[in-house]
Enzyme design. Sequence first.
Site, PDB file in Angstrom:
ATOM      1  N   CYS A 165     -35.344  39.212  68.172  1.00  0.00           N
ATOM      2  CA  CYS A 165     -34.993  39.861  66.905  1.00  0.00           C
ATOM      3  C   CYS A 165     -34.824  41.370  67.044  1.00  0.00           C
ATOM      4  CB  CYS A 165     -36.084  39.600  65.883  1.00  0.00           C
ATOM      5  SG  CYS A 165     -36.432  37.881  65.635  1.00  0.00           S
ATOM      6  N   ARG A 173     -29.736  41.445  72.671  1.00  0.00           N
ATOM      7  CA  ARG A 173     -31.094  40.937  72.776  1.00  0.00           C
ATOM      8  C   ARG A 173     -31.163  39.437  72.525  1.00  0.00           C
ATOM      9  NH1 ARG A 173     -35.089  45.024  71.942  1.00  0.00           N
ATOM     10  NH2 ARG A 173     -36.412  43.502  70.935  1.00  0.00           N
ATOM     11  N   TRP A 204     -33.777  35.796  65.768  1.00  0.00           N
ATOM     12  CA  TRP A 204     -33.816  34.727  66.782  1.00  0.00           C
ATOM     13  C   TRP A 204     -34.862  33.754  66.280  1.00  0.00           C
ATOM     14  CZ3 TRP A 204     -36.762  32.395  70.709  1.00  0.00           C
ATOM     15  CH2 TRP A 204     -36.047  31.836  71.768  1.00  0.00           C
ATOM     16  N   ASN A 263     -39.897  41.768  62.889  1.00  0.00           N
ATOM     17  CA  ASN A 263     -39.896  41.171  64.235  1.00  0.00           C
ATOM     18  C   ASN A 263     -41.327  40.754  64.545  1.00  0.00           C
ATOM     19  OD1 ASN A 263     -37.272  41.961  64.499  1.00  0.00           O
ATOM     20  ND2 ASN A 263     -37.634  43.480  66.102  1.00  0.00           N
ATOM     21  N   GLY A 264     -41.489  39.645  65.289  1.00  0.00           N
ATOM     22  CA  GLY A 264     -42.836  39.227  65.667  1.00  0.00           C
ATOM     23  C   GLY A 264     -43.211  37.933  64.990  1.00  0.00           C
ATOM     24  N   GLU A 297     -33.653  33.484  93.011  1.00  0.00           N
ATOM     25  CA  GLU A 297     -32.926  34.342  92.067  1.00  0.00           C
ATOM     26  C   GLU A 297     -31.469  33.877  91.940  1.00  0.00           C
ATOM     27  OE1 GLU A 297     -33.443  36.238  89.799  1.00  0.00           O
ATOM     28  OE2 GLU A 297     -31.840  37.684  89.587  1.00  0.00           O
ATOM     29  N   LYS A 357     -29.771  32.702  88.461  1.00  0.00           N
ATOM     30  CA  LYS A 357     -28.554  33.342  87.915  1.00  0.00           C
ATOM     31  C   LYS A 357     -27.503  32.280  87.633  1.00  0.00           C
ATOM     32  CE  LYS A 357     -29.814  36.375  87.008  1.00  0.00           C
ATOM     33  NZ  LYS A 357     -30.909  37.292  87.133  1.00  0.00           N
ATOM     34  N   GLU A 363     -28.485  29.998  84.576  1.00  0.00           N
ATOM     35  CA  GLU A 363     -28.546  30.579  83.232  1.00  0.00           C
ATOM     36  C   GLU A 363     -27.180  30.988  82.689  1.00  0.00           C
ATOM     37  OE1 GLU A 363     -30.977  34.103  82.735  1.00  0.00           O
ATOM     38  OE2 GLU A 363     -30.479  34.795  84.727  1.00  0.00           O
ATOM     39  N   HIS A 404     -38.755  17.586 103.210  1.00  0.00           N
ATOM     40  CA  HIS A 404     -39.909  16.980 102.542  1.00  0.00           C
ATOM     41  C   HIS A 404     -39.538  16.417 101.174  1.00  0.00           C
ATOM     42  CE1 HIS A 404     -42.521  18.352 105.720  1.00  0.00           C
ATOM     43  NE2 HIS A 404     -41.982  19.548 105.633  1.00  0.00           N
ATOM     44  N   LYS A 424     -32.561  38.458  75.474  1.00  0.00           N
ATOM     45  CA  LYS A 424     -32.799  39.489  76.488  1.00  0.00           C
ATOM     46  C   LYS A 424     -34.272  39.874  76.566  1.00  0.00           C
ATOM     47  CE  LYS A 424     -31.564  42.499  79.566  1.00  0.00           C
ATOM     48  NZ  LYS A 424     -31.342  41.926  80.919  1.00  0.00           N
TER      49      LYS A 424
HETATM   50  C1  F6R Z   1     -33.104  36.262  84.086  1.00  0.00           C
HETATM   51  C2  F6R Z   1     -33.841  37.137  83.205  1.00  0.00           C
HETATM   52  C3  F6R Z   1     -35.202  36.718  82.771  1.00  0.00           C
HETATM   53  C4  F6R Z   1     -36.127  37.942  82.729  1.00  0.00           C
HETATM   54  C5  F6R Z   1     -37.486  37.547  82.137  1.00  0.00           C
HETATM   55  C6  F6R Z   1     -38.469  38.702  82.155  1.00  0.00           C
HETATM   56  O1  F6R Z   1     -31.852  36.783  84.418  1.00  0.00           O
HETATM   57  O2  F6R Z   1     -33.350  38.167  82.800  1.00  0.00           O
HETATM   58  O3  F6R Z   1     -35.720  35.734  83.587  1.00  0.00           O
HETATM   59  O4  F6R Z   1     -36.264  38.438  84.021  1.00  0.00           O
HETATM   60  O5  F6R Z   1     -37.321  37.102  80.819  1.00  0.00           O
HETATM   61  O6  F6R Z   1     -37.994  39.781  81.418  1.00  0.00           O
HETATM   62  P1  F6R Z   1     -38.559  41.235  81.646  1.00  0.00           P
HETATM   63  O7  F6R Z   1     -38.213  41.664  83.017  1.00  0.00           O
HETATM   64  O8  F6R Z   1     -37.882  42.070  80.586  1.00  0.00           O
HETATM   65  O9  F6R Z   1     -40.048  41.151  81.436  1.00  0.00           O
END
Ligand code: F6R
Length: 610
Positions: free
Chosen positions: A2, A27, A74, A99-100, A483, A487, A490, A506, A605
């Site tokens: 949010c 976000r 959100w 928010n929250g 990673e 990527k 997602e 295994h 985000k």
């Molecule tokens: C993946 C991604 C998420 C963040 C995770 C932690 O591309 O962006 O997995 O890495 O939500 O977020 P932060 O780093 O903001 O604590």
Amino acid sequence: MCGIVGAIADRDVVPLLIDGLKRLEYRGYDSAGIAILGDTCVRRVRRTGRVAEMESAALAESFVSPLGIGHTRWATHGGVTENNAHPHISHGELALVHNGIIENHEQQRARLQALGYEFESQTDTEVVAHLIHHYRAQGASLLQALQTAVRDLDGAYAIAVIDQRDPSRMVAARMGCPLLVGLGDGENFVASDVSAIVSSTRRVIFLEEGDTAELTREGVAVFDTDGTPVQREEHLSDVSLASLELGPYRHFMQKEIHEQPRAIADTIEALMGVGGFAPELFGADAAEVLRDVDSVQILACGTSYYAGLTARYWIEGMVGIPCAVEVASEYRYRTAVANPRQLIVTISQSGETLDTMEALKYAKSLGHARTLSICNVPESAIPRASRLVYHTRAGAEIGVASTKAFTTQLVALFTLTATLAKLRGKLAALQEAELLEALRHLPGSVQHALNLEPQIAVWAERFSPRQHALFLGRGVHYPIALEGALKLKEISYIHAEAYPAGELKHGPLALVDKDMPVVVIAPNDRLLEKVKSNMQEVRARGGELFVFTDADSQFGESEGVHVIRTPRHVGVLSPIVHTIPVQLLAYHTALARGTDVDKPRNLAKSVTVE
Ligand code: F6R
């Protein structure tokens, strides 16, 4: 997740609110709305879907006002409906965005219903609007009503409120969720994120836990938890408008991938400035905190967690002390054993991730006093709650998929490793000079990896029709395989899993056939021969290999084995360089599949809920 924006001015604030909400879109959200003063009652427009749809409705209804609040929601409590979207209104007079999460919303709802309040949404937020209205009805000023109401709340909140009966002010409160005040000339703002107001002002005050604030056109007054007036420091935000614009790029993710040489150079600037791995890079009392640490516990989520996994190889290998890495949401709910000499390292791009914040609080409650945060957003909650801080200078990261934040986190973690090694007498002057030199060349090596984009885009065409992919790596490159898989899944929605290459036999080898592309991170390090054997295991089952390596490794393309090489092996920093190809592979695959690269479905985000 949010987002909040609010403004009080002598001009029409509706365009500012809409612009602010658009800047908060990154976000993640599923509905949006604004509320402004009307002639007799508060006016509101809300829409599910994009801010642009809400904007059209506001224009159609001729929304104009010098005072207003806006929100991107959100969904948590209650589905994605217009009725659940913010702002929430009480008795047509008082509008509120939040928010929250209000944990005791059910009790408060029952209490307010008994007092005759009627609810039109399923949200936890609506209770706050009615609660403030209830105290207003008893004669309290808007600020007093807010201050009394928040005492009734359990949970986390950032709140902004306007009231038709008091057109000269807006009030705000913060507990557990970020909220800042923007200072303008004859106008003032609130926002959950500086990007929402940066086109109007860069002068900001970060509200602290429990603070409330009263904004008029002329000024801002801040009060602490007890309602006592307090002075909070004014900051000049370094978030620039340019960092929030796409420029010549198609997506923010593409822009941010390409910004990595600059982001890394900015992140190591302080290090180059002091000329070596010095504890003061982490804060004034870092020498005292770091000198006798006997182990490291890293806590983070998602991509930041993978940065931590990479660092474990560096810390144990170069410093010679144990390093554990744990997903924050697991650590916070288990019985951890406290060790006063352990360094707790939290890693977070946003500095707001609730699980990471709660894991840090939990560690502190166990008696851990040595806390360090590696974070990209200064003044956010996690660094503020930490004793030491290393600020990654990636700049604003807008794409939901983290890219430049990850590689700069790795640079920060490597700097931490070398600093700890030096403090323990494990880094000779010559070695230190070599590592500094390697870091100095890193932006160039990353640029060379970026130059591989056309070749990687060709591979992406072959990935785009697939439904599954495997990623393999060994040692310090195993987290890079993780990673790469994250990527890809997602942003392209292809199911991807990563394994340490030695683990293949295994179990996961059973998945390998001609339809399973297998991406291998195989630089010319001491495990290369082992990785080659694992690649043979894949080939023998008809699996197709896509190998990222460097020019120093001695193997070539053959049937079913495709190879892309970075120019040279960069030694201990190799995982940073090898991150670039997996980012580009995910980006181009998503592009070929036509997904929403910057706003992948279901994701946000900043993850400020559990
Ligand atoms: C993946 C991604 C998420 C963040 C995770 C932690 O591309 O962006 O997995 O890495 O939500 O977020 P932060 O780093 O903001 O604590």
